[in-house]
Every structure is written in C-alpha cells, then in structure tokens.
Design a protein around this motif. Structure first.
Motif, mmCIF file in Angstrom:
data_model
loop_
_atom_site.group_PDB
_atom_site.id
_atom_site.type_symbol
_atom_site.label_atom_id
_atom_site.label_comp_id
_atom_site.label_asym_id
_atom_site.label_seq_id
_atom_site.Cartn_x
_atom_site.Cartn_y
_atom_site.Cartn_z
ATOM 1 N N ARG A 1 -21.280 -33.450 3.130
ATOM 2 C CA ARG A 1 -20.511 -34.061 2.049
ATOM 3 C C ARG A 1 -21.377 -34.298 0.820
ATOM 4 N N LEU A 2 -22.591 -34.795 1.062
ATOM 5 C CA LEU A 2 -23.499 -35.047 -0.067
ATOM 6 C C LEU A 2 -23.873 -33.745 -0.783
ATOM 7 N N GLU A 3 -24.090 -32.685 -0.006
ATOM 8 C CA GLU A 3 -24.410 -31.382 -0.620
ATOM 9 C C GLU A 3 -23.246 -30.890 -1.478
ATOM 10 N N LYS A 4 -21.991 -31.055 -1.022
ATOM 11 C CA LYS A 4 -20.817 -30.653 -1.794
ATOM 12 C C LYS A 4 -20.734 -31.443 -3.101
ATOM 13 N N LEU A 5 -21.010 -32.742 -2.987
ATOM 14 C CA LEU A 5 -20.979 -33.583 -4.200
ATOM 15 C C LEU A 5 -22.037 -33.128 -5.211
ATOM 16 N N LEU A 6 -23.201 -32.782 -4.714
ATOM 17 C CA LEU A 6 -24.269 -32.336 -5.609
ATOM 18 C C LEU A 6 -23.940 -30.986 -6.260
ATOM 19 N N GLU A 7 -23.254 -30.103 -5.527
ATOM 20 C CA GLU A 7 -22.889 -28.788 -6.056
ATOM 21 C C GLU A 7 -21.871 -28.933 -7.186
ATOM 22 N N LYS A 8 -20.976 -29.909 -7.093
ATOM 23 C CA LYS A 8 -19.957 -30.109 -8.117
ATOM 24 C C LYS A 8 -20.569 -30.587 -9.433
ATOM 25 N N LYS A 9 -21.653 -31.230 -9.407
ATOM 26 C CA LYS A 9 -22.269 -31.763 -10.623
ATOM 27 C C LYS A 9 -23.095 -30.748 -11.256
#
Length: 141
Positions: free
Chosen positions: A133-141
């Motif tokens: 989940r954290l990796e997905k959040l970082l990819e969106k930014k």
C-alpha cells in the motif's frame, strides 16, 4: 464376635482440647485469656490432662476455640488416622481435585508453538500488505 475393646474405649477430652488448640495454633495463655480472669496457663495445662471435662466448661472451651463441643467429645485420633490411611493412597483424588493432568504437557507446548507461528505468519502478511500500500501511495506522487 464384636470387638468390645474399641467400643469401650473412652475419649480423653482434655487431650482432645490440647489437639484442637494446637491444630488451631492457639497457645495455652491465649485460651486462658479467652476463658476469663480466673484462668491461666497452668490451669489450662491441668485441664488438658483431665479425661473428662464438665459439660458447661467444655461448651465454654468449644466457644473459645470456635469448634463444636461434640468435636472435642467425640474425636478419636486412632479412628481418624485409620480413616485417612484407608481412604487416601497415591492414586486417590485429594479433596475432589484430580491431580493428574487431563492433557499431555508436551501436546500443549506444541499447540502453543503452532499458535505462535500462525500469529507470526499473519503479522508478516500484514507487513507485506502495508508495504505494498505504501509503495502504491509513493508511485501516485
């Protein structure tokens, strides 16, 4: 033929007073104090040597010891020892509690170990999900 020796055996009330007093952890002085001003340690010592005790005095003593007078009048050490010796052995149930475990301790230990492993695996899975989940959040930014 009935054994009349056992039936004719007289209970020694004074000795029984001493036994109960000692079992309750009460000193002769303390019992004398409970019985009143005209009592002392020596008088209790003499009382404990008497085979029979006046019923009125026996009632006072039983009140002071907080036990029934009948216990003092009827207690027979030989009978008590005989009952205990014939009732309990190594395999008997003591006070209604079975002292043999109903489970095998090693089985319980293995069960606890398996539960610990399952918990650890769930924690690792949650950690992996959180990381994703954290990796997905970082990819969106």
């Amino acid at each position: 033929m009935v054994n009349t020796n056992a039936m004719d055996k007289k209970v020694h009330e004074g000795r029984n007073v001493k036994r109960f007093r000692e079992m309750l952890g009460i000193k002769q002085d303390a019992l004398a104090f409970e019985l009143g001003d005209d009592w002392n340690q020596q008088k209790i010592s003499l009382l404990e040597q008497k085979e029979t005790i006046d019923p009125v005095l026996l009632q006072q003593i039983s009140t002071a010891l907080k036990i029934p007078a009948e216990a003092i009048q009827n207690f027979d050490e030989d009978m008590a020892v005989n009952i205990i010796a014939n009732t309990f052995d190594n395999g008997s149930i003591l006070n209604g509690i079975n002292h043999n475990p109903t489970f095998h301790p090693i089985d319980k230990l293995i069960q606890l170990h398996e539960e610990k492993i399952a918990l650890y695996e769930r924690m690792l899975k949650e950690k992996d999900e959180m990381t994703a989940r954290l990796e997905k959040l970082l990819e969106k930014k």
